[in-house]
Write an enzyme that holds these catalytic residues in place. Sequence first.
Site, short mmCIF file in Angstrom:
data_model
loop_
_atom_site.label_atom_id
_atom_site.label_comp_id
_atom_site.label_asym_id
_atom_site.label_seq_id
_atom_site.Cartn_x
_atom_site.Cartn_y
_atom_site.Cartn_z
N THR A 159 -9.24 37.47 -23.44
CA THR A 159 -10.30 36.94 -22.59
C THR A 159 -11.55 37.81 -22.66
O THR A 159 -12.66 37.31 -22.71
CB THR A 159 -9.80 36.84 -21.13
OG1 THR A 159 -8.71 35.93 -21.12
CG2 THR A 159 -10.86 36.34 -20.18
N SER A 181 10.94 37.29 -30.72
CA SER A 181 9.76 36.83 -31.45
C SER A 181 9.35 37.91 -32.44
O SER A 181 9.25 39.09 -32.09
CB SER A 181 8.64 36.54 -30.45
OG SER A 181 7.48 36.15 -31.13
N ARG A 237 -10.84 30.12 4.07
CA ARG A 237 -11.16 28.71 4.34
C ARG A 237 -12.63 28.38 4.13
O ARG A 237 -13.20 27.52 4.78
CB ARG A 237 -10.67 28.30 5.74
CG ARG A 237 -9.16 28.35 5.80
CD ARG A 237 -8.62 28.52 7.16
NE ARG A 237 -8.96 29.82 7.70
CZ ARG A 237 -8.53 30.29 8.85
NH1 ARG A 237 -7.75 29.58 9.60
NH2 ARG A 237 -8.89 31.48 9.26
N ASP A 288 -0.20 39.31 -20.90
CA ASP A 288 -0.31 39.31 -22.37
C ASP A 288 1.02 39.58 -23.07
O ASP A 288 1.06 40.19 -24.14
CB ASP A 288 -1.36 40.34 -22.84
CG ASP A 288 -2.72 40.10 -22.19
OD1 ASP A 288 -3.05 38.93 -21.98
OD2 ASP A 288 -3.41 41.08 -21.90
N ASP A 317 8.14 42.80 -34.03
CA ASP A 317 7.63 43.23 -35.34
C ASP A 317 6.60 44.35 -35.23
O ASP A 317 6.41 45.11 -36.19
CB ASP A 317 6.99 42.03 -36.08
CG ASP A 317 5.92 41.34 -35.24
OD1 ASP A 317 6.28 40.85 -34.15
OD2 ASP A 317 4.75 41.32 -35.65
N ASN A 345 -9.01 34.00 -15.98
CA ASN A 345 -8.69 35.40 -16.33
C ASN A 345 -7.58 35.42 -17.39
O ASN A 345 -7.45 36.37 -18.15
CB ASN A 345 -8.25 36.20 -15.08
CG ASN A 345 -7.22 35.48 -14.22
OD1 ASN A 345 -6.90 34.32 -14.42
ND2 ASN A 345 -6.70 36.19 -13.23
N GLY A 365 -5.63 34.52 -20.83
CA GLY A 365 -5.96 34.22 -22.22
C GLY A 365 -4.65 34.06 -22.95
O GLY A 365 -3.92 35.03 -23.14
N HIS A 366 -4.30 32.83 -23.28
CA HIS A 366 -3.00 32.56 -23.91
C HIS A 366 -3.25 32.14 -25.36
O HIS A 366 -3.89 31.12 -25.62
CB HIS A 366 -2.26 31.46 -23.14
CG HIS A 366 -1.92 31.87 -21.74
ND1 HIS A 366 -1.38 31.03 -20.81
CD2 HIS A 366 -2.03 33.07 -21.11
CE1 HIS A 366 -1.18 31.69 -19.67
NE2 HIS A 366 -1.58 32.93 -19.83
N THR A 367 -2.75 32.94 -26.27
CA THR A 367 -3.01 32.71 -27.69
C THR A 367 -1.86 31.94 -28.33
O THR A 367 -0.70 32.29 -28.15
CB THR A 367 -3.16 34.05 -28.43
OG1 THR A 367 -3.99 34.89 -27.63
CG2 THR A 367 -3.78 33.87 -29.81
N GLY A 383 2.85 37.34 -24.34
CA GLY A 383 3.10 36.31 -25.37
C GLY A 383 3.58 35.01 -24.73
O GLY A 383 4.26 34.21 -25.37
N LYS A 384 3.19 34.79 -23.48
CA LYS A 384 3.62 33.58 -22.75
C LYS A 384 3.14 32.32 -23.47
O LYS A 384 3.88 31.36 -23.62
CB LYS A 384 3.08 33.60 -21.31
CG LYS A 384 3.56 34.77 -20.49
CD LYS A 384 2.89 34.82 -19.13
CE LYS A 384 1.42 35.14 -19.16
NZ LYS A 384 1.05 36.48 -19.63
N GLN A 436 -0.83 35.72 -16.22
CA GLN A 436 -0.71 37.15 -15.88
C GLN A 436 0.74 37.62 -16.01
O GLN A 436 1.53 37.00 -16.70
CB GLN A 436 -1.27 37.43 -14.46
CG GLN A 436 -2.78 37.33 -14.34
CD GLN A 436 -3.33 35.92 -14.31
OE1 GLN A 436 -2.94 35.11 -13.49
NE2 GLN A 436 -4.25 35.60 -15.19
#
Length: 432
Positions: A301, A414, A144, A14, A334, A39, A41-43, A16-17, A225
């Site tokens: 997520t 950022s 396998r 998390d 910020d 898993n 969650g990219h915003t 900020g990718k 991740q």
Amino acid sequence: MSKNLLVVGLQWGDEGKGKIIDALSEQYDAIVRFQGGANAGHTVYVDNEKFVLHLIPSGILHQDKQCIIANGVVVDPECLSEEIDGLRERNHHVEGRLWISGRAHVVMPYHKMLDGLQEAELGDQQIQTTRRGIGPCYADKAARTGIRFAEFVNPDVFRDRLEEVLTLKNKIISRIYDGDPLNVDDVYERYSGYAEKLRPYVKNTVAMLQRYENEGKTLLMEGAQGTMLDINNGTYPYVTSSNVCAGGAAVGTGLPPSSVTDVMGIVKAYCSRVGGGPFPTEQDNETGEFLREQGNEYGSTTGRPRRCGWLDIVALRHTIAVNGVSGISLMLLDVLTGLKEIKICTGYKINGEQLKEFPAEVSFLGKVEPIYESFQGWQEDITGAKEFAHLPAAARDYVKAIENLIDLPVKIVSVGPGRSQVIQRVYGESGL
Ligand code: GDP
Ligand code: IMO
Ligand code: MG
């Protein structure tokens, strides 16, 4: 611009990718996810419109880009199908530009079920996973006993494979965990529907990516991740089950390690962690609360409140080294606005002795005492800053202090969630 840039999280996820991938996508031909699953969650915010992507690469919002879910990813067909529909409803069509590797493993309902059952068994030692079936799916891959996308979308094969594997899983579910077994016909009916729907997207992405390489096309590789959650180099066992770090990009795409020509690390200006496990700089107090509220630190997520704390340089030096990072993007600066004092952890002590290396043993990490350096905060709103020189002096000093401590440039700063709220640093500019 590097030919193939890998973007990797250097903390506990998390960072900020998603935002950075979206911001950089314009410069690349294709965007590739190589590990993890839903898993993640990219915003991404585009013109105040919020998108949360779990499986589809964060470059998808650029209409002319190819997006690839490569072989190292574990794909939940239900989640992917919903994500495709959700994008379509918002006028983002993925046909002809989203591709799933036939070698990617399928997250099945029994993986999600076992994720929950295993966690329940751990009691207060829970990993606090996202319950997206990630661990059990990667475990099947290694054992396998997994089902790959190529088999999943082949009706002649899927039913037999499902029967074979589910018979075994049902024994585990009922005899070990006392859970209710799943019905093969029900699972087949539901999942063959997803297979039908997703079949047009399945490709030999290894061959496709090799072709791209030969044609000189450029790739943006999107890590999910963060390296502290890496199965090998993170805070094991409180980690995810994939190779998050740069090495994972080669195995996860089927391209040689030399195809990763540059690695950019994504770092939050402080730290957050969601789930269990040691977090040396955690602030379980008013400061942590401040960071959580200012940074809206609730899981993309799962909606869980994220644990928050100060920036940890010891952990960062470890993850920078593991990934071979050439520079970082410093995110969410910020969020620190309004604090009188900002701290950075520059060392760990245990029994009065300063550690020289990042410890391997998790119980040890849980006992370390952070050594902090203090920095002056700033009160000015920085969310509209377009140039580094426009930031308040205290904010610039904080960024420069980080550069000195990690001995790497902060290439991007950022200052807000929006696509344009980034300061690309130009070295040599006055004040830098
Ligand atoms: P990821 O998993 O690394 O892609 O990160 P997430 O999307 O889960 O979490 C990062 C959160 O921070 C998201 O809500 C982003 O919209 C938000 N974000 C990203 N960059 C900035 C920033 O510079 N400032 C602020 N305030 N929010 C940001
Ligand atoms: P992105 O890509 C933050 C955490 C979970 C848990 C541990 C194992 O959005 O940065 P898993 O479900 O993977 O077996 O859970 O890893 N975790 C994340 N934390 N961001 C993520 O992804 C995460 N993906 C997994 O909370 O502690
Ligand atoms: Mg996230």
